[in-house]
Write a protein that holds these residues in place. Structure first.
Motif, PDB file in Angstrom:
ATOM      1  N   GLY A 187      -9.753   7.147 104.302  1.00 16.17           N
ATOM      2  CA  GLY A 187      -8.327   7.466 104.251  1.00 16.17           C
ATOM      3  C   GLY A 187      -7.501   6.475 105.051  1.00 16.17           C
ATOM      4  N   CYS A 217      -8.014  13.138 107.459  1.00 22.08           N
ATOM      5  CA  CYS A 217      -8.022  11.714 107.118  1.00 22.08           C
ATOM      6  C   CYS A 217      -9.234  11.074 107.790  1.00 22.08           C
ATOM      7  N   LEU A 223      -7.319  13.295 102.800  1.00 24.52           N
ATOM      8  CA  LEU A 223      -7.395  11.892 102.394  1.00 24.52           C
ATOM      9  C   LEU A 223      -8.752  11.346 102.820  1.00 24.52           C
TER      10      LEU A 223
END
Length: 110
Positions: A63, A59, A26
């Motif tokens: 993200g 992430c 992400l």
């Protein structure tokens, strides 16, 4: 590499709740996929949203902003949000962010 090769955002219906699973990375390239998945999920007016982050391998700051937007959008739609599969480091970061983002309720972090 395409964004959909880096992150799979897959939504499933379980009775009146949407299970949204994020698998992969992400980041800047993939955050729009999360926004798109949330839009699709909320359009069906679920009674709850369960976000499974077990498969999330990376992430970054973008993200985190995508997760913050997700929590805000779900909150403003008055849909309960629950998260499972949080890596301990991501949990600590989100726990810190909830002080500046009131829609990151304690339920989000369980």
């Amino acid at each position: 590499m395409r964004a959909d090769e880096l992150l799979l955002a897959h939504g499933l219906w379980c009775e009146d709740t949407v299970l949204l699973c994020l698998t992969g990375e992400l980041d800047l390239a993939t955050a729009p996929l999360v926004d798109q998945a949330v839009t699709t999920a909320l359009a069906a007016s679920p009674r709850g949203l369960l976000l499974d982050l077990t498969g999330l391998t990376f992430c970054d700051g973008t993200g985190l902003r995508a997760l913050n937007r997700l929590a805000y959008r779900v909150h403003t739609a008055h849909v309960p949000l629950h998260v499972t599969g949080l890596h301990p480091n991501l949990y600590r970061t989100l726990d810190l962010l909830k002080t500046t983002s009131p829609w990151l309720s304690p339920a989000f972090l369980y």
